[in-house]
Design a protein around this motif. Structure first.
Motif, PDB file in Angstrom:
ATOM      1  N   ALA A  50     -36.573  55.246 -55.442  1.00 16.10           N
ATOM      2  CA  ALA A  50     -35.450  56.172 -55.266  1.00 16.10           C
ATOM      3  C   ALA A  50     -34.415  55.685 -54.271  1.00 16.10           C
ATOM      4  O   ALA A  50     -33.348  56.299 -54.148  1.00 16.10           O
ATOM      5  CB  ALA A  50     -35.967  57.543 -54.819  1.00 16.10           C
ATOM      6  N   THR A  51     -34.697  54.613 -53.547  1.00 18.55           N
ATOM      7  CA  THR A  51     -33.749  54.135 -52.546  1.00 18.55           C
ATOM      8  C   THR A  51     -33.463  52.653 -52.755  1.00 18.55           C
ATOM      9  O   THR A  51     -34.237  51.924 -53.364  1.00 18.55           O
ATOM     10  CB  THR A  51     -34.290  54.334 -51.116  1.00 18.55           C
ATOM     11  OG1 THR A  51     -35.521  53.613 -50.964  1.00 18.55           O
ATOM     12  CG2 THR A  51     -34.520  55.797 -50.810  1.00 18.55           C
ATOM     13  N   GLU A  52     -32.335  52.236 -52.211  1.00 18.27           N
ATOM     14  CA  GLU A  52     -31.941  50.834 -52.302  1.00 18.27           C
ATOM     15  C   GLU A  52     -32.383  50.105 -51.039  1.00 18.27           C
ATOM     16  O   GLU A  52     -31.980  50.460 -49.933  1.00 18.27           O
ATOM     17  CB  GLU A  52     -30.421  50.724 -52.442  1.00 18.27           C
ATOM     18  CG  GLU A  52     -29.925  49.296 -52.527  1.00 18.27           C
ATOM     19  CD  GLU A  52     -28.406  49.215 -52.550  1.00 18.27           C
ATOM     20  OE1 GLU A  52     -27.886  48.156 -52.963  1.00 18.27           O
ATOM     21  OE2 GLU A  52     -27.754  50.182 -52.132  1.00 18.27           O
ATOM     22  N   GLY A  53     -33.212  49.094 -51.202  1.00 19.86           N
ATOM     23  CA  GLY A  53     -33.648  48.310 -50.055  1.00 19.86           C
ATOM     24  C   GLY A  53     -32.552  47.365 -49.597  1.00 19.86           C
ATOM     25  O   GLY A  53     -31.584  47.096 -50.312  1.00 19.86           O
ATOM     26  N   ALA A  54     -32.684  46.858 -48.389  1.00 20.78           N
ATOM     27  CA  ALA A  54     -31.721  45.920 -47.834  1.00 20.78           C
ATOM     28  C   ALA A  54     -32.466  44.966 -46.919  1.00 20.78           C
ATOM     29  O   ALA A  54     -33.638  45.152 -46.600  1.00 20.78           O
ATOM     30  CB  ALA A  54     -30.623  46.656 -47.071  1.00 20.78           C
ATOM     31  N   VAL A  55     -31.770  43.920 -46.503  1.00 23.93           N
ATOM     32  CA  VAL A  55     -32.333  42.945 -45.565  1.00 23.93           C
ATOM     33  C   VAL A  55     -31.361  42.797 -44.405  1.00 23.93           C
ATOM     34  O   VAL A  55     -30.162  42.568 -44.606  1.00 23.93           O
ATOM     35  CB  VAL A  55     -32.568  41.581 -46.238  1.00 23.93           C
ATOM     36  CG1 VAL A  55     -33.171  40.591 -45.227  1.00 23.93           C
ATOM     37  CG2 VAL A  55     -33.479  41.721 -47.449  1.00 23.93           C
ATOM     38  N   ARG A  56     -31.876  42.923 -43.200  1.00 28.29           N
ATOM     39  CA  ARG A  56     -31.073  42.755 -41.993  1.00 28.29           C
ATOM     40  C   ARG A  56     -31.222  41.303 -41.514  1.00 28.29           C
ATOM     41  O   ARG A  56     -32.340  40.797 -41.378  1.00 28.29           O
ATOM     42  CB  ARG A  56     -31.553  43.731 -40.927  1.00 28.29           C
ATOM     43  CG  ARG A  56     -30.863  43.621 -39.585  1.00 28.29           C
ATOM     44  CD  ARG A  56     -31.475  44.608 -38.607  1.00 28.29           C
ATOM     45  NE  ARG A  56     -31.141  44.274 -37.243  1.00 28.29           N
ATOM     46  CZ  ARG A  56     -30.060  44.679 -36.611  1.00 28.29           C
ATOM     47  NH1 ARG A  56     -29.189  45.459 -37.228  1.00 28.29           N
ATOM     48  NH2 ARG A  56     -29.821  44.326 -35.361  1.00 28.29           N
ATOM     49  N   PRO A  68     -36.717  42.871 -43.794  1.00 30.09           N
ATOM     50  CA  PRO A  68     -36.449  43.836 -44.867  1.00 30.09           C
ATOM     51  C   PRO A  68     -36.304  45.243 -44.285  1.00 30.09           C
ATOM     52  O   PRO A  68     -37.026  45.632 -43.365  1.00 30.09           O
ATOM     53  CB  PRO A  68     -37.689  43.738 -45.758  1.00 30.09           C
ATOM     54  CG  PRO A  68     -38.314  42.429 -45.404  1.00 30.09           C
ATOM     55  CD  PRO A  68     -38.006  42.203 -43.958  1.00 30.09           C
ATOM     56  N   GLN A  69     -35.354  46.010 -44.813  1.00 30.62           N
ATOM     57  CA  GLN A  69     -35.116  47.387 -44.376  1.00 30.62           C
ATOM     58  C   GLN A  69     -35.407  48.314 -45.546  1.00 30.62           C
ATOM     59  O   GLN A  69     -34.655  48.355 -46.519  1.00 30.62           O
ATOM     60  CB  GLN A  69     -33.659  47.573 -43.920  1.00 30.62           C
ATOM     61  CG  GLN A  69     -33.206  46.583 -42.855  1.00 30.62           C
ATOM     62  CD  GLN A  69     -33.897  46.826 -41.537  1.00 30.62           C
ATOM     63  OE1 GLN A  69     -33.721  47.882 -40.926  1.00 30.62           O
ATOM     64  NE2 GLN A  69     -34.666  45.850 -41.080  1.00 30.62           N
ATOM     65  N   LEU A  70     -36.522  49.037 -45.463  1.00 33.17           N
ATOM     66  CA  LEU A  70     -36.891  49.944 -46.538  1.00 33.17           C
ATOM     67  C   LEU A  70     -36.186  51.288 -46.387  1.00 33.17           C
ATOM     68  O   LEU A  70     -35.871  51.713 -45.275  1.00 33.17           O
ATOM     69  CB  LEU A  70     -38.407  50.165 -46.541  1.00 33.17           C
ATOM     70  CG  LEU A  70     -39.266  48.918 -46.774  1.00 33.17           C
ATOM     71  CD1 LEU A  70     -40.739  49.282 -46.689  1.00 33.17           C
ATOM     72  CD2 LEU A  70     -38.949  48.280 -48.119  1.00 33.17           C
ATOM     73  N   GLY A  71     -35.969  51.957 -47.497  1.00 37.71           N
ATOM     74  CA  GLY A  71     -35.416  53.308 -47.452  1.00 37.71           C
ATOM     75  C   GLY A  71     -36.431  54.265 -46.848  1.00 37.71           C
ATOM     76  O   GLY A  71     -37.609  53.948 -46.693  1.00 37.71           O
TER      77      GLY A  71
END
Length: 300
Positions: free
Chosen positions: A218-224, A277-280
């Protein structure tokens, strides 16, 4: 095990629960989530026989709750922490519950000790704070050493120590092979407590899945990413995915795996100081999937 099949509850023209089917497995903590008015409390009341379904069925270990001769030996439920006679002491309240289900009186002091109320066992329940009432309610759920436990907003009124205690307590119950079903609006706490989720809106099932899977889908992951060469790194990444800049100057990359970013930086001689990695969050996932099911909207 709790199993609901086609569960429906009508109050006149209002449909509180609408053809709801789900199952709650033993050995796991299952969170029960939904916006206000979604039908969570009504569903829990039907599980323990306080409301009769208009249609459909819900069973506990394969039986209707009303068919259980000594229900506290099978199901422990805390739906309202203030459901206790205010002039009874904590010990008297629990003794009354124990007697109603032919449980040994000695069990009362055992559960009082488990929830940390031994020192106030003779105090009138009407003088208890909300947090103390929650502990007394939890003690009541444990009296019959049941296989199935239901909790509705169990951390209301608890201090941080109490919240940590009940989180660990629920995990311990699940580790013993019990079925633990918990309804709460505190999504940050549910993210740490629930291993599985049943999510409903307007009385209908939205999702039944593992908590991590629910968040990922349900969320978009991202990488910092942080580097002493941010502009060069940005130039390398912009053709790979969307690149935003955080307040501290770090890059936040969407649509690219962290492993691919690391390999790209290494191949081009770019030093990285951070690659995470930044999880929702559960809150983000919940808001995304239930936005069409919210019944009450505040004016902005």
């Amino acid at each position: 095990m709790i199993e609901a099949t086609g569960l429906t509850k009508r109050y006149g023209k209002t449909v509180a629960v609408d053809d709801l089917s789900f199952s709650v497995a033993p050995g796991r903590v299952t969170g029960f989530l939904g916006p206000n008015g979604a039908g969570k409390s009504t569903t829990m009341r039907m599980v323990i026989g306080l409301d009769r379904p208009t249609r459909g069925r819900v069973t506990v270990n394969g039986q209707d709750y009303r068919a259980l001769r000594h229900p506290l030996r099978t199901v422990g439920a805390l739906l309202d922490a203030k459901w206790v006679h205010p002039n009874r002491s904590a010990r008297s309240h629990l003794r009354w519950l124990a007697r109603s289900n032919d449980l040994p009186a000695g069990r009362v002091d055992e559960v009082l000790d488990l929830v940390g109320l031994t020192e106030v066992a003779e105090r009138r329940a009407g003088t208890f704070s909300l947090g103390m009432s929650q502990r007394l309610g939890i003690a009541g759920t444990l009296l019959g050493d049941p296989e199935v436990l239901l909790f509705d907003e169990p951390v209301n009124g608890l201090d941080p120590e109490g919240i940590l205690w009940i989180r660990q307590f629920m995990h311990r119950l699940a580790d013993e092979g019990r079925t633990v079903f918990v309804s709460s609006h505190l999504l940050s706490e549910m993210a740490q407590t629930a291993q599985d989720l049943v999510v409903i809106g307007r009385g209908r099932l939205i999702a039944q899945t593992g908590t991590e899977q629910f968040i990922q889908e349900a969320t978009e992951g991202a990488v910092r990413v942080r580097s002493p060469q941010p502009e060069r790194l940005r130039a390398l990444l912009e053709g790979q995915g969307r690149v935003d800049t955080a307040e501290d100057g770090a890059l936040v990359v969407h649509g690219v795996e962290s492993s691919a970013i690391g390999e790209l930086a290494a191949a081009n001689g770019v030093t990285l100081h951070e690659l995470s990695p930044q999880l929702g969050s559960l809150e983000q996932a919940f808001m995304q999937l239930t936005k069409e099911s919210v019944e009450y909207h505040a004016t902005q």
